[in-house]
Design a protein around this motif. Structure first.
Motif, PDB file in Angstrom:
ATOM      1  N   LEU A 117       0.843  -1.189   0.000  1.00 28.43           N
ATOM      2  CA  LEU A 117       0.000   0.000   0.000  1.00 28.43           C
ATOM      3  C   LEU A 117       0.881   1.242   0.000  1.00 28.43           C
ATOM      4  O   LEU A 117       1.685   1.437   0.919  1.00 28.43           O
ATOM      5  N   THR A 118       0.702   2.069  -1.025  1.00 27.40           N
ATOM      6  CA  THR A 118       1.462   3.319  -1.134  1.00 27.40           C
ATOM      7  C   THR A 118       0.503   4.485  -0.960  1.00 27.40           C
ATOM      8  O   THR A 118      -0.515   4.582  -1.661  1.00 27.40           O
ATOM      9  N   VAL A 119       0.832   5.371   0.004  1.00 26.66           N
ATOM     10  CA  VAL A 119      -0.052   6.491   0.319  1.00 26.66           C
ATOM     11  C   VAL A 119       0.785   7.770   0.417  1.00 26.66           C
ATOM     12  O   VAL A 119       1.996   7.725   0.638  1.00 26.66           O
ATOM     13  N   THR A 120       0.083   8.907   0.261  1.00 29.78           N
ATOM     14  CA  THR A 120       0.729  10.211   0.366  1.00 29.78           C
ATOM     15  C   THR A 120      -0.072  11.074   1.321  1.00 29.78           C
ATOM     16  O   THR A 120      -1.309  11.093   1.262  1.00 29.78           O
ATOM     17  N   THR A 121       0.611  11.765   2.192  1.00 26.92           N
ATOM     18  CA  THR A 121      -0.049  12.613   3.191  1.00 26.92           C
ATOM     19  C   THR A 121      -1.024  13.581   2.524  1.00 26.92           C
ATOM     20  O   THR A 121      -0.683  14.240   1.531  1.00 26.92           O
ATOM     21  N   ASP A 122      -2.239  13.611   3.067  1.00 29.68           N
ATOM     22  CA  ASP A 122      -3.319  14.508   2.648  1.00 29.68           C
ATOM     23  C   ASP A 122      -3.876  14.189   1.261  1.00 29.68           C
ATOM     24  O   ASP A 122      -4.658  14.979   0.724  1.00 29.68           O
ATOM     25  N   GLN A 123      -3.515  13.053   0.669  1.00 32.05           N
ATOM     26  CA  GLN A 123      -4.030  12.687  -0.643  1.00 32.05           C
ATOM     27  C   GLN A 123      -5.100  11.585  -0.515  1.00 32.05           C
ATOM     28  O   GLN A 123      -4.834  10.537   0.082  1.00 32.05           O
ATOM     29  N   PRO A 124      -6.328  11.788  -1.073  1.00 32.48           N
ATOM     30  CA  PRO A 124      -7.420  10.808  -0.929  1.00 32.48           C
ATOM     31  C   PRO A 124      -7.351   9.679  -1.942  1.00 32.48           C
ATOM     32  O   PRO A 124      -8.363   9.130  -2.349  1.00 32.48           O
ATOM     33  N   SER A 131       8.498   1.701   3.938  1.00 33.38           N
ATOM     34  CA  SER A 131       9.460   2.445   3.130  1.00 33.38           C
ATOM     35  C   SER A 131       8.972   3.878   2.999  1.00 33.38           C
ATOM     36  O   SER A 131       7.798   4.111   2.685  1.00 33.38           O
ATOM     37  N   VAL A 132       9.881   4.846   3.245  1.00 29.69           N
ATOM     38  CA  VAL A 132       9.529   6.261   3.172  1.00 29.69           C
ATOM     39  C   VAL A 132      10.374   6.914   2.089  1.00 29.69           C
ATOM     40  O   VAL A 132      11.600   6.812   2.108  1.00 29.69           O
ATOM     41  N   GLU A 133       9.704   7.555   1.133  1.00 26.20           N
ATOM     42  CA  GLU A 133      10.440   8.231   0.074  1.00 26.20           C
ATOM     43  C   GLU A 133      10.988   9.555   0.584  1.00 26.20           C
ATOM     44  O   GLU A 133      10.579  10.065   1.632  1.00 26.20           O
ATOM     45  N   GLU A 134      11.939  10.103  -0.203  1.00 27.19           N
ATOM     46  CA  GLU A 134      12.564  11.360   0.194  1.00 27.19           C
ATOM     47  C   GLU A 134      11.494  12.435   0.333  1.00 27.19           C
ATOM     48  O   GLU A 134      10.580  12.538  -0.470  1.00 27.19           O
ATOM     49  N   GLY A 135      11.599  13.216   1.339  1.00 26.16           N
ATOM     50  CA  GLY A 135      10.616  14.239   1.641  1.00 26.16           C
ATOM     51  C   GLY A 135       9.622  13.774   2.682  1.00 26.16           C
ATOM     52  O   GLY A 135       8.987  14.593   3.352  1.00 26.16           O
ATOM     53  N   GLY A 136       9.458  12.442   2.821  1.00 27.89           N
ATOM     54  CA  GLY A 136       8.646  11.895   3.903  1.00 27.89           C
ATOM     55  C   GLY A 136       7.156  11.921   3.694  1.00 27.89           C
ATOM     56  O   GLY A 136       6.401  11.434   4.548  1.00 27.89           O
ATOM     57  N   ARG A 137       6.649  12.477   2.596  1.00 26.32           N
ATOM     58  CA  ARG A 137       5.197  12.567   2.404  1.00 26.32           C
ATOM     59  C   ARG A 137       4.606  11.299   1.812  1.00 26.32           C
ATOM     60  O   ARG A 137       3.441  10.996   2.027  1.00 26.32           O
ATOM     61  N   THR A 138       5.386  10.556   1.045  1.00 26.00           N
ATOM     62  CA  THR A 138       4.901   9.323   0.428  1.00 26.00           C
ATOM     63  C   THR A 138       5.579   8.132   1.076  1.00 26.00           C
ATOM     64  O   THR A 138       6.809   8.112   1.224  1.00 26.00           O
ATOM     65  N   LEU A 139       4.790   7.151   1.465  1.00 27.51           N
ATOM     66  CA  LEU A 139       5.339   5.973   2.134  1.00 27.51           C
ATOM     67  C   LEU A 139       4.610   4.728   1.634  1.00 27.51           C
ATOM     68  O   LEU A 139       3.489   4.790   1.120  1.00 27.51           O
ATOM     69  N   THR A 140       5.287   3.589   1.793  1.00 28.35           N
ATOM     70  CA  THR A 140       4.742   2.304   1.336  1.00 28.35           C
ATOM     71  C   THR A 140       4.801   1.298   2.458  1.00 28.35           C
ATOM     72  O   THR A 140       5.859   1.084   3.067  1.00 28.35           O
ATOM     73  N   LEU A 141       3.650   0.671   2.741  1.00 30.13           N
ATOM     74  CA  LEU A 141       3.556  -0.433   3.697  1.00 30.13           C
ATOM     75  C   LEU A 141       3.408  -1.731   2.913  1.00 30.13           C
ATOM     76  O   LEU A 141       2.570  -1.834   2.009  1.00 30.13           O
ATOM     77  N   THR A 142       4.225  -2.740   3.254  1.00 32.26           N
ATOM     78  CA  THR A 142       4.121  -4.055   2.635  1.00 32.26           C
ATOM     79  C   THR A 142       3.862  -5.069   3.728  1.00 32.26           C
ATOM     80  O   THR A 142       4.719  -5.291   4.600  1.00 32.26           O
ATOM     81  N   ALA A 143       2.652  -5.699   3.694  1.00 39.29           N
ATOM     82  CA  ALA A 143       2.246  -6.628   4.759  1.00 39.29           C
ATOM     83  C   ALA A 143       1.939  -7.985   4.155  1.00 39.29           C
ATOM     84  O   ALA A 143       1.344  -8.103   3.077  1.00 39.29           O
TER      85      ALA A 143
END
Length: 587
Positions: free
Chosen positions: A44-51, A144-156
């Motif tokens: 799951l890849t998500v970005t802060t404040d993005q729906p 995993s957190v990409e540079e800038g910290g706003r986009t991150l990926t959870l792998t479960a």
């Protein structure tokens, strides 16, 4: 450098049952759970404040987007569990996900029982948020957190589940459909130990969708040990030009007894009908008083030869009673009384059942029972079960008498014997002013219908296009008009029927009945409707799709149901406009 974590959590113990909230949330979000669950891991890849999130590379709505709260990246607990296909359960007001326990009332969190620092749990409006790093620890997930910290990926990893539980599975013939296109479902659940799958519970399943959009379908199964599977879900897409309208779809695919929409049914022209000579014998009809309050004679007449009896009564006595039909030989020689066909419903308090069950019995009846009566001798050709107060009985019986017999319909309180002596001492009960009784000269109405332009309809029981039978009440000598023609058998022969669909449209309200169809070598009794009641004209019930050019239908208006009704004839598969696609496979 990306920060990565791998933490373990205890496996789910076999037999432990938990309420899955994650999959319910997946349904609300329009997610297709099994596609991801079938993989070894969900990413799951998500970005802060993005729906919008990406699950295994597929864009997915994320209604409660990630937020930065007091310097921590927080994810919505419920929505994230759903997207990761992880079980989220509630126990005593606390939420449990993997090794994580969250107490939303106190804003506290525990990992494997150890209290976590404050600030890992937050409520934003009605949504409960949890620190992304705490979620990763709870699920043994990689973060995993990409540079800038706003986009991150959870792998479960996918959950192990209960190894004793059955597995729900199904597929559809495609993932995207046109509006009005048939969906072919193939279900193939299994049990790990080979136990029987004893029940299936579908949510959202339809054989056709007429409006564009996304539709989520879920299956759960239960095995013979009582264990239930996890929900298995697929999401179908409906888009493009329509293949069928609700009406044209029903004419192709509906089963006999199914309702379908047709708001134009009352505008169709009346099919040309020709009355022809046919069997001629009387109908003895006993329905007044419909609910006698004392023992007595309900109706009486004499005849020789063939006759049909129809009785419809409710026990309004204050004690148990029975309905009898007594035959007395009026000849100076022995007389044989043979029952050729019969059907009954008794006892029941459900009036809508009375006519339908009787007709189904009648059409299935082989008959053949014989009573031999000496001169002056009486015997009951019918005796109902005991009727408690408020219970009803419906009888339809075809008799053949080799000589003249007197037939007497009697309602007798329990304990009174049905003898000629008792009948002679009882009063003739007066009519109730609401219903009919009497002898009507023709129990069969033979009609021939030659189909031409379609759709067309045949009206039965309206008193105008189909006139009411007239007769006489032998007890009073008064003329009678049989409103609705209850008990009259309509012998319908329809020519030009090949390739047509025949439907039944109630016009007077509730209707529950049956009819018999002969199509070439096939003879079938149809229950109308298959379930429930037929109520409105714009919801016809499919009867049959004719294969032969000549179709024979036996129809008797059902006691306890409302008339008039129409038989509607359609082309089974419209040749223009809708209806170009036809799917024959349906497992």
């Amino acid at each position: 450098m990306p920060a990565k974590f791998r933490l373990s959590f205890p496996p789910v113990q076999p037999g432990v049952r938990r309420r899955s909230r994650a999959l319910l949330a997946a349904l609300a979000l329009g997610l297709s759970a099994p596609t991801a669950a079938a993989l070894g891991a969900v990413q799951l890849t998500v970005t802060t404040d993005q729906p919008l999130a990406y699950r295994n590379g597929v864009a997915t709505p994320y209604p409660a987007p990630p937020r930065l709260v007091n310097g921590k990246t927080m994810l919505p607990l419920r929505e994230t569990a759903a997207l990761l296909n992880q079980t989220l359960s509630e126990v005593g007001g606390q939420w449990q996900l993997g090794r994580l326990t969250v107490d939303p009332a106190r804003g506290s969190a525990f990992l494997a029982g150890a209290a976590q620092p404050q600030g890992n749990v937050a409520s934003v409006g009605s949504t409960l948020y949890v620190s992304v790093r705490l979620l990763a620890d709870a699920l043994n997930a990689t973060l995993s957190v990409e540079e800038g910290g706003r986009t991150l990926t959870l792998t479960a990893l996918r959950e192990g589940g209960n190894p004793l539980a059955p597995q729900a599975r199904f597929s559809t013939d495609k993932a995207t459909y046109a509006p009005g296109e048939r969906v072919v479902f193939t279900d193939y659940p299994f049990d790990p130990d080979g136990a029987d799958i004893v029940s299936r519970k579908w949510t959202g399943r339809q054989d056709v969708y007429f409006q564009p959009g996304n539709y989520t379908v879920t299956l759960q199964v239960t095995n013979s040990r009582g264990l239930q599977s996890a929900p298995f879900t697929r999401t179908l897409r409906v888009e493009g030009a329509p293949v069928d309208s609700p009406l044209s779809y029903a004419l192709k695919y509906a089963e006999p007894g199914d309702r379908f929409p047709d708001p134009a049914v009352l505008t169709y022209p009346v099919a040309p009908v020709q009355a022809v000579p046919g069997p001629s014998y009387p109908l003895l009809f006993s329905d007044s008083p419909e609910a006698p309050t004392q023992s007595g004679v309900l109706y009486q007449d004499s005849l020789a030869g063939r006759a049909r009896l129809l009785a419809y009564h409710l026990n309004a006595l204050s004690k148990p009673a029975r309905l009898y039909v007594l035959a007395r030989n009026l000849e100076a020689r022995p007389v044989e009384v043979r029952t050729e066909r019969s059907g009954e419903t008794a006892p029941t308090r459900i009036e809508g059942l009375l006519g339908q069950v009787t007709l189904l019995d009648y059409f299935a009846s082989a008959g053949g029972a014989v009573l031999n009566l000496a001169p002056g001798q009486s015997a009951a050709v019918y005796a109902s079960p005991t009727l408690n107060p408020g219970s009803g009985v419906n009888l339809m019986q075809d008799l053949m008498a080799s000589g003249r017999v007197e037939l007497t319909f009697l309602m007798l309180e329990e304990g009174l014997p049905p003898t000629a002596q008792v009948a002679q001492q009882l009063p003739y009960l007066p009519m109730d002013g609401k219903h009919q009784r009497g002898t009507f000269p023709n129990a069969v109405r033979s009609l021939r219908v030659n189909l031409g332009s379609l759709p067309a309809r045949l009206v039965i029981g309206d008193g105008q296009l189909d006139p009411a039978m007239t007769g006489v009440d032998r007890l009073t000598g008064l003329p009678q008009r049989l409103v609705g023609n209850y008990g009259v058998l309509y012998d319908l022969e329809v020519t030009g029927a090949a390739g047509t669909a025949v439907a039944f449209s109630p016009r007077g309200g509730l209707y529950r009945g049956a009819m018999q169809v002969q199509d070439g070598p096939i003879e079938q009794t149809i229950k109308l409707p298959r379930t429930g009641n037929a109520l409105t004209p714009d919801q016809p019930v499919l009867l049959w799709r004719a294969q032969s050019d000549r179709l024979n239908i036996d129809f008797v208006p059902a006691s306890g149901s409302n008339l008039p009704v129409s038989l509607v004839f359609y082309r089974a598969r419209p040749q223009t406009g809708f209806g170009g696609l036809y799917k024959t496979y349906q497992p």
